[in-house]
Design a protein around this motif. Structure first.
Motif, short mmCIF file in Angstrom:
data_model
loop_
_atom_site.label_atom_id
_atom_site.label_comp_id
_atom_site.label_asym_id
_atom_site.label_seq_id
_atom_site.Cartn_x
_atom_site.Cartn_y
_atom_site.Cartn_z
N TRP A 413 0.85 -1.19 0.00
CA TRP A 413 0.00 0.00 0.00
C TRP A 413 0.89 1.25 0.00
N TYR A 414 0.36 2.30 -0.59
CA TYR A 414 1.12 3.54 -0.63
C TYR A 414 0.31 4.60 0.11
N CYS A 415 1.00 5.35 0.96
CA CYS A 415 0.32 6.42 1.68
C CYS A 415 0.46 7.71 0.89
N SER A 416 -0.67 8.31 0.57
CA SER A 416 -0.57 9.53 -0.24
C SER A 416 -0.27 10.76 0.63
N SER A 417 -0.35 10.59 1.94
CA SER A 417 0.01 11.72 2.80
C SER A 417 1.51 11.82 3.01
N CYS A 418 2.11 10.69 3.46
CA CYS A 418 3.53 10.77 3.77
C CYS A 418 4.41 10.02 2.78
N GLY A 419 3.76 9.32 1.84
CA GLY A 419 4.55 8.64 0.82
C GLY A 419 5.11 7.30 1.25
N ALA A 420 4.68 6.80 2.43
CA ALA A 420 5.22 5.52 2.91
C ALA A 420 4.77 4.37 2.02
N ASP A 426 -1.00 -8.36 7.36
CA ASP A 426 -2.42 -8.06 7.39
C ASP A 426 -2.68 -6.74 6.65
N ASP A 427 -3.84 -6.65 6.04
CA ASP A 427 -4.17 -5.43 5.31
C ASP A 427 -4.20 -4.25 6.26
N PRO A 428 -3.52 -3.18 5.92
CA PRO A 428 -3.55 -2.00 6.80
C PRO A 428 -4.82 -1.18 6.58
N ASP A 429 -5.28 -0.53 7.68
CA ASP A 429 -6.43 0.39 7.55
C ASP A 429 -5.94 1.81 7.37
N VAL A 433 2.85 4.81 9.46
CA VAL A 433 3.85 5.86 9.70
C VAL A 433 3.20 7.17 10.16
N CYS A 434 2.19 7.63 9.38
CA CYS A 434 1.62 8.93 9.70
C CYS A 434 0.17 8.84 10.16
N GLY A 435 -0.39 7.62 10.12
CA GLY A 435 -1.75 7.46 10.60
C GLY A 435 -2.83 7.87 9.62
N SER A 436 -2.42 8.30 8.46
CA SER A 436 -3.40 8.75 7.47
C SER A 436 -4.21 7.57 6.93
N ALA A 437 -5.46 7.84 6.65
CA ALA A 437 -6.30 6.80 6.05
C ALA A 437 -6.20 6.85 4.53
N GLU A 438 -5.43 7.77 4.05
CA GLU A 438 -5.30 7.95 2.60
C GLU A 438 -4.27 6.98 2.03
#
Length: 871
Positions: A413-420, A426-429, A433-438
């Motif tokens: 998965w890619y985080c669009s907030s922090c770029g992680a 398990d599938d992340p919600d 790293v930053c807690g973003s749901a994005e």
RNA sequence: GGGGGCAUAGCUCAGUUGGUCAGAGCGCUUGCUUGACAUGCAAGAGGUCACAGGUUCAAGUCCCGUUGUUCCCACCA
């Protein structure tokens, strides 16, 4: 038993019975040694072909053999989702309904794909059953089952954490039609006639030009440099200068690089880093920009200027025209070269720069190579180890991401907030790293072979420490075609070692392709494929199975032909009728075990032959020489049992001597029982059907013990002596045929022999089989009277009065011929025995044998000479 | 360019530690309603095991070379 052999009347019934009674089920039994085969899962794309039929048959023979030998035999079946192949098929089907993937959307498409899977998996399994395959259906696994998906996830995350999976920008193989990447092994190369276009690139600010040679001119919009060999005197001076790209007018540098071959073309090569793996490397070395000029569908992008949106080949055509008109095209040279094609849709593959997921191979390959050198995995035949090494030692990183929907979605998965970048079991919600749901999951799926690579352990419960995994893993033998070594076998080996710390299997039995009658590959485009089910319908599964095994050596291709199946069908008919003979004769009689009857010479002979066959079949099966085993059984059943022993048993059965009859019946039943068991792994249906009619038989033959060699029943001396009796029969028959004596005409036999007991003990057999009315023992030739034909044999001399049929000249000629044969044998044996080297170095056994032979032949010569004198 | 396979009876093919290995099926010839089978029985014809060397007492069987054929891998723009 039915009078006529009709496989269709019992094959389905027997299979249903086997399956219902749980004969195929393998449950861990610690009192038994496990023997495991995992089935190469057929794709759910279509239906069974002859290659499958051969693959399944080989496995079934082995597993049935091991099961009868008392192993806890597990044959685990399954099917493969075959990501790209299936997706291509479904898209084709949708196209006929004027539907596209985009219209359905990812979810809608997957729903449809699962429906497809249900339909085709059922079909494939039904077909595998038709063949008689004794696999444990309760364990049927699909590569996208929950358990396989868990294994895939576990493996991906582990490799990711070990940095053995990475994402990077590399040149990959792109199929513009399937619109996905392909791994190196999924590209098939074929020679094609193309052109080598020579194009003039003017040196900036001058009238001079460098001429480059290319097979793909349309990629020139992506040229970011031109390379010449630094040692090339013609061009050395241009290094560092710029040339102007025709049409676009862009200036690009001339670089010096070893990659430019002075001998090839003009010695000047255009550098297109985004569209050629070598150019990519050159670009890296010289810091050249990477410029993609093509879209995913094979059309040109904005970099191509006015050609934007055109298909690559249309662009090529128009561009060449423009180059020619502009005076840039120097020449067009015909050029034959290898072009890569997609192994699924056959479209020409484009090398394109792209950001994809890769498995780092070098660390995985090392132990995988060692496993084979250390004989932890053995290829049969051995030569395929070379193929394996060659690939493994040069293996490149494995591109595993595919721009498809049907398959295991990449668990990143890619985080669009922090770029992680998130890769967890398990599938992340939310982003850890930053807690973003994005966060959004990678759109791509994995190469279908990624899950296949885990097959030997994902099917047994990995990643859990299951009891099955502990008991059945490593599996014993993998049976598959040599065409799949790179795709599958090698990947299972390194995966097993990496994730289980153990090889996935000990032996790899390779088989070849089933070709058509003319030796061509069976293929859809040729329309020469033969449907196994049609063959089964006509001849029965047993005949098809036997035809796929007989005369086949491991790793060799074989030809399918109706004629071969028919010959095998005749063999089935033979088995059927011989059994009918035994069973009908046994009916109404109490058949005793052979240990309780007094065996005749003929009885002992066939029992002896049976022992050799048991020994040899077991030996060859253990070495996976199934074709040889088939031949041994075929010869024994047809020649020894049917042509000889059944005929030999008739005088005993019909002769009125109760003891002899009893012995013959016991022998017939005993030998038939054993023969059926020996044959069962190869032809399971007919053997079980007959077995049920056998006196004293209970249940199914498939759970009975495989015959074991019994030295007490070898009767070596008796069997050797009886061969003399057979010799008499054979030779009398031959003589009668030769002189034109009607077979129905019974002859008298006058015999001079030192072995009267042997002959008289078997008198009834000789009379019946040789077509004689009497045997008289005499001490001299003269007692046989005149007009006789003489046969000098090892165990005596036979004189056959033939009356008018005898022509003295011809008889002399015939004897003269025999004399020559015997003399030749004597010369040969004599030569050996007088050879110092042979006498001193050959094994004693051989020397003794040779000596005995010489004596025999010398005696025979004397007798022939005497007879010639008498004439 | 690298690595394999194959080359044995008219056809399709077996022949795995070198020593009855010169075989099978189909085809061919001849003769047979022989108390299981004409989907059969019996008797035959047919091969210097691609070619040339070598190792060995002994080679389709091991080694080297040649020719033909076929496949795989790599790949030159």
């Amino acid at each position: 038993m039915e009078k006529k052999y009709d496989p269709s009347s019992f094959e389905d019934r027997l299979y249903a019975e086997w399956e219902e009674s749980g004969c195929f089920k393998a449950v861990r039994d610690d009192n038994k040694v496990p023997f495991t085969i995992v089935m190469p899962p057929p794709n759910i794309t279509g239906q069974l072909h002859m290659g499958h039929a051969m693959d399944e048959t080989l496995q079934d023979v082995i597993i049935r053999f091991k099961r009868m030998q008392g192993y806890c035999a597990l044959w685990l079946p399954g099917t493969d989702h075959a990501s790209i192949a299936t997706e291509v098929k479904i898209v084709e089907e949708m196209k006929r309904e004027n539907l596209t993937k985009e219209q359905l959307g990812r979810e809608g498409f997957l729903k449809r794909a699962w429906q497809w899977k249900e339909k085709y998996e059922n079909r494939i399994c039904t077909q595998i059953k038709k063949l008689g395959s004794s696999c444990d259906w309760s364990r049927l696994t699909f590569t996208m089952d929950e358990k396989c998906s868990r294994a895939v996830r576990e493996v991906f995350v582990n490799l990711y954490n070990k940095h053995l999976i990475y994402r990077g920008n590399r040149i990959i193989n792109w199929c513009p039609k399937c619109r996905t990447t392909l791994s190196d092994v999924e590209v098939e190369y074929a020679e094609e006639d193309g052109n080598l276009w020579h194009i003039r690139y003017f040196v900036e600010g001058t009238d001079e030009a460098l001429v480059v040679a290319t097979t793909r001119p349309e990629t020139m919009f992506g040229d970011t440099g031109v390379a010449v060999n630094p040692a090339d005197p013609r061009y050395k001076g241009y290094i560092g200068k710029n040339v102007i790209l025709p049409v676009s007018g862009k200036a690009i540098p001339v670089v010096g690089d070893e990659h430019a071959d002075m001998e090839f073309g003009t010695g000047v090569v255009k550098i297109t880093p985004a569209h050629d793996p070598n150019d990519f490397e050159v670009g890296l070395r010289h810091g050249l920009p990477v410029l993609r000029v093509m879209n995913d569908d094979g059309t040109m992008n904005a970099e191509a200027g006015k050609y934007e949106g055109l298909d690559r080949y249309e662009c090529r055509k128009r561009l060449l025209k423009e180059l020619e008109e502009g005076g840039y095209l120097v020449k067009t040279a015909p050029h034959r070269h290898n072009v890569g094609h997609c192994y699924r849709c056959n479209a020409t593959v484009e090398p394109i720069i792209s950001r994809q997921w890769f498995v780092k191979m070098a660390p995985l390959a090392r132990p995988a190579i060692a496993a084979v050198t250390d004989k932890k995995v053995t290829f049969i035949p051995e030569r395929f180890a070379k193929t394996y090494y060659n690939w493994m030692e040069n293996v490149k990183d494995w591109c595993i991401s595919r721009q498809l929907w049907w398959g295991h979605r990449i668990p990143v998965w890619y985080c669009s907030s922090c770029g992680a970048e998130i890769c967890e079991k398990d599938d992340p919600d939310v982003c850890p790293v930053c807690g973003s749901a994005e966060i959004r999951q990678d759109e791509d799926v994995l190469d279908t072979w990624f899950s296949s690579a885990l097959w030997p352990f994902s099917t047994l419960g990995y990643p859990d420490d299951t009891s099955d995994l502990e008991y059945f893993y490593p599996t014993d033998v993998l049976v598959t075609g040599y065409d799949i070594i790179f795709f599958w076998v090698s990947r299972m080996i390194f995966s097993g070692l990496e994730h289980m710390r153990k090889v996935p299997f000990h032996d790899v039995l390779m088989h070849g392709l089933v070709r058509d009658e003319k030796g061509r590959k069976m293929s859809k485009s040729l329309g020469n494929g033969v449907d196994p089910l049609k063959v089964i319908e006509k001849y029965g599964a047993d005949s098809l199975r036997f035809s796929l095994l007989q005369g086949v050596a491991p790793g060799n291709d074989t030809r399918y032909s109706d004629a071969k199946v028919e010959a095998c069908s005749n063999f089935m008919n033979k088995i059927w009728n011989a059994s009918r003979f035994v069973i009908t004769n046994a009916e109404g009689n109490a058949v005793k075990p052979i240990s309780e009857v007094r065996l005749s010479a003929a009885d002992k002979w066939i029992v002896s032959r049976l022992q050799s066959v048991i020994r040899d079949v077991t030996l060859t099966l253990n070495k996976f020489e199934l074709g040889v085993a088939c031949q041994i059984l075929y010869d024994f059943t047809w020649s020894d049992l049917c042509d000889w022993y059944i005929e030999l048993s008739k005088p005993a059965l019909y002769g009125g001597d109760a003891a002899k009859k009893e012995a013959a019946l016991s022998t017939l039943v005993f030998v038939l029982d054993n023969t059926l068991r020996l044959l069962h792994p190869f032809v399971p249906f007919i053997t079980d059907e007959i077995y049920r009619s056998l006196p004293g038989a209970e249940g199914t033959i498939m759970l009975k013990e495989f015959p074991r060699y019994n030295s007490k029943l070898a009767y070596k001396k008796d069997a050797a002596a009886f061969a003399g009796v057979m010799d008499v029969i054979r030779e009398v028959r031959a003589v009668k045929a030769e002189v034109g004596c009607a077979p129905s005409k019974k002859v008298s036999l006058y015999i001079v022999t030192e072995n009267k007991r042997l002959i008289s003990a078997n008198e009834d057999c000789i009379l019946k089989l040789a077509g004689a009315k009497e045997i008289k023992f005499i001490s001299e030739a003269s007692e046989a009277g005149e007009k006789t034909v003489t046969k000098v044999l090892h165990c005596g001399t036979v004189y056959i009065p033939m009356g008018e049929l005898v022509d003295a000249d011809k008889e002399r000629e015939r004897l003269q011929g025999e004399l020559e044969n015997v003399t030749a044998e004597i010369r040969r044996a004599d030569g050996k025995l007088n050879n110092q080297g042979f006498m001193s170095k050959a094994p004693k056994k051989l020397v003794d044998e040779e000596r005995a032979k010489l004596e025999k032949y010398l005696a025979m010569r004397e007798k022939i000479l005497a007879q010639l004198k008498n004439l």
